[in-house]
Design an enzyme around this catalytic site. Sequence first.
Site, PDB file in Angstrom:
ATOM      1  NE  ARG A 128     -13.818  -0.971  -0.630  1.00 43.07           N
ATOM      2  CZ  ARG A 128     -13.173  -1.638   0.312  1.00 43.07           C
ATOM      3  NH1 ARG A 128     -12.002  -1.222   0.728  1.00 43.07           N
ATOM      4  NH2 ARG A 128     -13.710  -2.709   0.852  1.00 43.07           N
ATOM      5  NE  ARG A 188      -8.944   2.569   5.488  1.00 40.65           N
ATOM      6  CZ  ARG A 188      -9.182   3.346   4.429  1.00 40.65           C
ATOM      7  NH1 ARG A 188      -9.529   4.597   4.585  1.00 40.65           N
ATOM      8  NH2 ARG A 188      -9.055   2.874   3.202  1.00 40.65           N
ATOM      9  CG  ASP A 207      -6.855  -5.296   2.231  1.00 37.37           C
ATOM     10  OD1 ASP A 207      -6.169  -4.265   2.203  1.00 37.37           O
ATOM     11  OD2 ASP A 207      -7.775  -5.515   1.407  1.00 37.37           O
ATOM     12  CG  HIS A 245      -2.134  -0.850   1.101  1.00 33.48           C
ATOM     13  ND1 HIS A 245      -2.068  -2.199   0.925  1.00 33.48           N
ATOM     14  CD2 HIS A 245      -3.455  -0.544   1.123  1.00 33.48           C
ATOM     15  CE1 HIS A 245      -3.300  -2.693   0.840  1.00 33.48           C
ATOM     16  NE2 HIS A 245      -4.163  -1.711   0.954  1.00 33.48           N
TER      17      HIS A 245
END
Length: 644
Positions: free
Chosen positions: A382, A537, A120, A65
């Site tokens: 997303r 998260r 995740d 990430h």
Amino acid sequence: MGKNVTQKLIDGHIISGQPGKGNEISIKMDQTITQDATGTMACLQFEAMGVDKVKTKKSVSYVDHNTLQYGGYENADDHKYLQTVAAKHGIFFSRPGNGICHQVHLERFGVPGDTLLGSDSHTPTSGGIGMLAIGAGGLDVAVAMGGGAFGLTYPEVVLVNLKGKLQPWVSAKDIILELLRRLTVKGGVGKVFEYGGEGVKSLTVPERATITNMGAELGATTSVFPSDDVTREFLKAQGRESDWSELTADAGAAYDETVEIDLDTLEPMIALPHMPDNVKKVTEIAGLKVDQVCIGSCTNSSYRDLMLVAETFEKGGHKVCPELNLTISPGSRQVLEMISLNNGLASLIKAGARILESACGPCIGNGQSPPSGGVSLRTFNRNFKGRSGTPNAQVYLCSPETAAAAAINGVVTDPRTLGEFPDVKMPETFLVDDSMVIAPPADPSGVEVLKGPNIQALPIQPPLGDSLSGKVLIKLGDDITTDDITPAGVWLKYRSNVPKYSESVFSAIDPDFHKKALEAGGGFVIGGENYGQGSSREHAALCPMYLGIKAVITKSFARIHKANLINFGILPLVFDNPADFDGIDAGDELELNDLTAGLEPGVTLTLKNITKGREIKLRHDYAPIQTAMIRAGGRLNYTVSGGA
Ligand code: MIC
Ligand code: SF4
């Protein structure tokens, strides 16, 4: 009666509770994954538990990430910590550059029939090879690394019956977009989507993984395909045939619901701003001018996807339309190396594509923010408002086929107009080189765990008392995402620094939120339906906890976020009568009493709105262990003090 694939996977791993829809159960996790943005916290929590070595069959820590390492030492400090803490505790470490966790895990580590817990939300990607793969908060994953069970509600199982075969230029992405169109982002809560029917055998493993990956957007517990000959071929090509076992539904297996999708008649689909379920046919918006096309992410960055795009450009002799930018983020180093060896990469470069690292990149707002008001077509999963880094960007989600067609023509285009469909074959053997995965040493005694200044101590909260009081700090609507609560993008580098990251809480909605919360000594948050959808998260609970948030009261919650709130000792509560949402405003003074008795199963709580002089009934459905965790001030306190 025979069992379906989901029941076989769950029942084979049950540690406590009874099989049966709606029952609270706990299961054993065979494998875990973490990634750097959630992994630093998970590893700090694992260290706090005092377990020397992970107790799973395999735990892998990925760095995918925060790979940009811009503007300072923070990302690099995180990477050093993750690498050393992995070596110390028996965790495999996938180095930055090796690829996106879900893609690499599918290629190199996933095992049909096993369970996988990942910090995740797109962990269900590995359901594409017949794993029970579930996304969770980092603390749940830390507990699983220490050998602890994972608690969940025994899900409903939905059979997605695939009829027929995908037509040229129609993609696996279109299957999951069609499902999102029908069922919405709330449609999968409490459910597992199990794929079956004749259409399954014509889908390759990467295509299956696109579908299970984006099943997360339905709010589902997970999604799963059977493990069959297609799975076996994939694992064989990865040099891992010995990891294969067959896993299919018994004849006569029952399902709670069935959904049917006819692949023969399915058309290219596209999700419009700003929700993954805002789906239309591509033909309905064809002609819309496009400013950016991004191909990649854990949804669509496999060898098959990128070769298809490369060959579309090569065969048609096309160039990227000069009005827009095309970016490519390969899902893994294996994918990148293979497309470079067979000239796919050269075709993309020749066409004018911009090649990015094998990492999440633009998907999480790490670079490539679109221009103001710009239209961006992405093969990602997303398109929440602002996630791209440009608050007024218009982000659309589509297949690699549709993305390529737009990159060529500069406008949204039905890919079926592009002519002959490139016939991309799955490789008989993949190029296997695991040298960027570092195995933990047999004797870790000499390993020093390095914690640079970005690694801040874990905040801990005191046990819960019998009452809570405070102001409503913010009142929100439906479908609030974890990107709204704790944004990523430029904030991403503070994931291991909770005091700093807490400044981001609700910053796009109310820039002063964090100041107000600290001044008020905390308070309450009010939300609508599906509060906390999206990412796993745990910072979306941890940072509010740091700011003193005591309870979040909504019409409904997304699964992972609700569990995260409980893990950090914040009460997730729902209105007994959703209409009472209208009886509370920002700034109202609230009081909750008798919590000792009120958190027992089945008890309804009475919320006093002191400002409005009225009482409101609130519900919860905490399992006894969750109540114990809330009372202890969160899961870490509970676990460290001897709870399971
Ligand atoms: C995402 O896609 O939102 C993320 C970034 O991968 C998150 C994890 C995170 O916030 O670190 C997810 O999907 O869980
Ligand atoms: Fe990375 Fe995007 Fe996948 Fe999240 S959804 S894991 S940010 S590629």
